[in-house]
Design an enzyme around this catalytic site. Sequence first.
Site, short mmCIF file in Angstrom:
data_model
loop_
_atom_site.label_atom_id
_atom_site.label_comp_id
_atom_site.label_asym_id
_atom_site.label_seq_id
_atom_site.Cartn_x
_atom_site.Cartn_y
_atom_site.Cartn_z
N GLY A 123 0.38 -0.90 -0.07
CA GLY A 123 0.31 0.35 -0.07
C GLY A 123 1.24 1.26 0.04
N HIS A 124 0.08 2.24 -0.43
CA HIS A 124 0.47 3.86 -0.51
C HIS A 124 1.67 3.95 1.07
CE1 HIS A 124 -3.00 5.72 0.88
NE2 HIS A 124 -3.06 4.34 1.30
N ASN A 125 2.82 4.37 1.24
CA ASN A 125 3.64 4.97 1.60
C ASN A 125 4.48 4.55 2.58
OD1 ASN A 125 1.82 7.85 1.15
ND2 ASN A 125 4.01 7.59 1.65
#
Lengths: 347, 347, 347
Positions: free
Chosen positions: A236-238
Amino acid sequence: MFSVAQIAHFLQADVIGDGNLQITHIAPLTSAEEGAISFCANTKSLPHLRKCNASAILVSTSEQDLVLNSAIVVDNPYLAFAQISKWFDWRAKLIAGIVDASKVAISAKVASTAQLCHGAVVGNNSSIGEHCYIGPNVVIADYCIIEANTRIEAGVVLYQDVKIGENCHIHSNAVIGADGFGFAKKAVGWQKICQLGGVRIGRDVEIGASTTIDRGALSDTIIGDGVKLDNQIQIGHNAKIGDYSAVAASTAIAGSTNIGENCTIAGMCAIAGHLDIVAGTHITGMSMVSNSIKKAGVYSSGTATEEHHSWKRNVVRFRSLDAIAKRIKVLEREVKALSLEENKGKV
Amino acid sequence: MFSVAQIAHFLQADVIGDGNLQITHIAPLTSAEEGAISFCANTKSLPHLRKCNASAILVSTSEQDLVLNSAIVVDNPYLAFAQISKWFDWRAKLIAGIVDASKVAISAKVASTAQLCHGAVVGNNSSIGEHCYIGPNVVIADYCIIEANTRIEAGVVLYQDVKIGENCHIHSNAVIGADGFGFAKKAVGWQKICQLGGVRIGRDVEIGASTTIDRGALSDTIIGDGVKLDNQIQIGHNAKIGDYSAVAASTAIAGSTNIGENCTIAGMCAIAGHLDIVAGTHITGMSMVSNSIKKAGVYSSGTATEEHHSWKRNVVRFRSLDAIAKRIKVLEREVKALSLEENKGKV
Amino acid sequence: MFSVAQIAHFLQADVIGDGNLQITHIAPLTSAEEGAISFCANTKSLPHLRKCNASAILVSTSEQDLVLNSAIVVDNPYLAFAQISKWFDWRAKLIAGIVDASKVAISAKVASTAQLCHGAVVGNNSSIGEHCYIGPNVVIADYCIIEANTRIEAGVVLYQDVKIGENCHIHSNAVIGADGFGFAKKAVGWQKICQLGGVRIGRDVEIGASTTIDRGALSDTIIGDGVKLDNQIQIGHNAKIGDYSAVAASTAIAGSTNIGENCTIAGMCAIAGHLDIVAGTHITGMSMVSNSIKKAGVYSSGTATEEHHSWKRNVVRFRSLDAIAKRIKVLEREVKALSLEENKGKV
């Protein structure tokens, strides 16, 4: 074709037996014949070792006398096998050049030693380093940097602003840099949060087929050096994956989670978002991780497969596990009271 | 358009009613109107059967009198429905030929009756059999063999040395033959094991969209005849799936595991590596299989969904399940002792 | 570059401080410097808010006095951040036109304001609406309809008869309309059921990278308006996802299941087929849903990660959970009997 002595020399290892035997391929102990090199990686394989007709076998000191033909004696036979496996790679070598049917933006830079295959697309201001392989139908969007010796297999898509270090290997149909799953609740439905960060991938990273790594929302998603990701993984993002960590197939790591260095995460795990998993953590298959892990060690969750009918009964009981525990507490109290009465009676 | 009699003839079945009615499409019992053929596959559907206006319905003997229009009487209405479903396939038929924008290596062989679509790539020494369909942007690397009547949908990638039998269907963005996840631990990080095996796929195999099947490390990964794989499945290197086994979506089967014939594995299961699953095993959804299964039967693991607040309490208790069991043992001992005392008192 | 006042005007919000400050980018509270706009979405962030040097911060009334520079006061700072995030999107804008290396069937219609990239394929009788973006190597088969302002990223495959509403965003390598997993058991092996339905997708839908949505068997698979699907999701044939529901990564929803409106389903859930999940249901990560849910609420299953050695002991006990519950029942009966005896003795 290599001689046993050549291989031993590369491994800085001793040969027991004939160093002049010629090796044409690698094979497992159970099927290796003349011309093959094999390896004995654990004591379970000893019965096969004694009967193996391989021309040479990678073994540790304690097994060297069991080898029928030549032995190459190493500290870690499995690692030695891994190290020489590349010698027997018969796959097509890089052919530098850009084929006609690919499309490279005018502002993009492609090293003259790189290979771009049929249907590959390289966007504006992107750069492809020396000796890179960009497979058929790969799409690399704008502002991407691919460093030297990296191999990107057919069908991979990199969105804009993805940086990949040297000596990486990205397998087919992986997608790097798609939008993270970021939405704010509205009165009705969801307001998209534009995903403005990028993806930074270190060197010596392997990314499996159909794995997806989302771009960051504001800052970047980060994959450290030497990270190994299997197929069908979702990052997932980050999220941040620390150096040398390895993740097996079909695992999902949610946004903003930070996996430390030298972790191993087995297949089909689900790791929730915004967690910290400390370096040196090992998570077994199909575990659900919903809290941070602060102490290195081995962690697990789930239940083990059993015959369906008994499972059904146990599953029903799971729903009253809290009630069961409370009933035990009551029983303990009652039994204690009875014991006291009993003892009183005795005195 | 077919007559009821034509369909019955194909199925070697009897018609009750008018064999001349014309059938234009298939529809479920609940929405079928004049011109449709429908089917009644289970007793739950009987109320719909009585009211269904389909021109013809596939039924077993016991339901034949409930049909309003024509009945086609068969042993297994669901199977009969499956058998005739292809008659109503309106999708584009094969158009033999190689379009300009595809790329076929000079050493590759493509049968003149095969169709190669826009952007398809066929590598050196590969061969495409009679009546094969190779969709847009499919990439087939070197030394692949695709046998007759096999259909490979858009975006599929086959790495080198993948063999696919006759009459298979590979859905979009599946990846077959990517490197298995093989690394040996080094002092720092991981040493890649070059994946030198291939993939062998039998005949009549279906492989779902985005499914990944890794190549073997030294020997091959093997998918038997008649195997059906759904979408998003991961099959690790050197796994073997026995003939006629079926695996539902999002399941992962780790490396070197051997699934027997005629198994069914439901969706989102995680099957660990180096296991043997005996023929005729059925595994229910989301099971974690970490040990070999030696006796055919139905197997399960996991817990059932419940309201979140009660689940949270039960989950906490699960962590002390072993302690709970020990407390019960203590209680049993104490209660037994009390009973003996009690009985002693009585005597 | 925008002024604080411009942003506040768009949000219909008040400015505390200097409305003339110029904003060049968005950044999180923890790293925002001069020129940035940031937001404070929860009380956990208050310590960062007090020290943040951002030129402007989106806050609710209660935090407005803590802001060092300018504050934009809104009801819901997180939603306001989402709303303005698009202002800072630096990605390439649409360039209308069809590039040479794409292939559009003669019977297809592509709006003059749409962009078709290198290697994109549009089949017979399909249509692409105004201002659509069709990325490199996207394959759109026959009889598809893509409505206005929809963005389809590189490598996506749409099979025939897929309809997508306005303002959708489909991420790379997603596959929409592959065959559902439908087979009838034969004496030996499986008879394929031709999948004759299509896929209908509403407006404002986001579909993540590598997500697969199967076509219906006889009728259609349906995705409602405003649905948000993350990466690596599998949706089976004839499933229906209600308006504004959101599904996180790696979840699988089996065939013919009906998810109501405004549901949220976390990552790595497995939802069995032919279920009804009522509107307003929320399912936590890695849950196994094998029964319909009739009452809105939060639902969970599974067990929590714990240290491996204790887990192993607990897992073994799970297999005798039913037996444990029965032993408790026996104990309760025995203790009750003992108590009665005891009390009798007293009287």
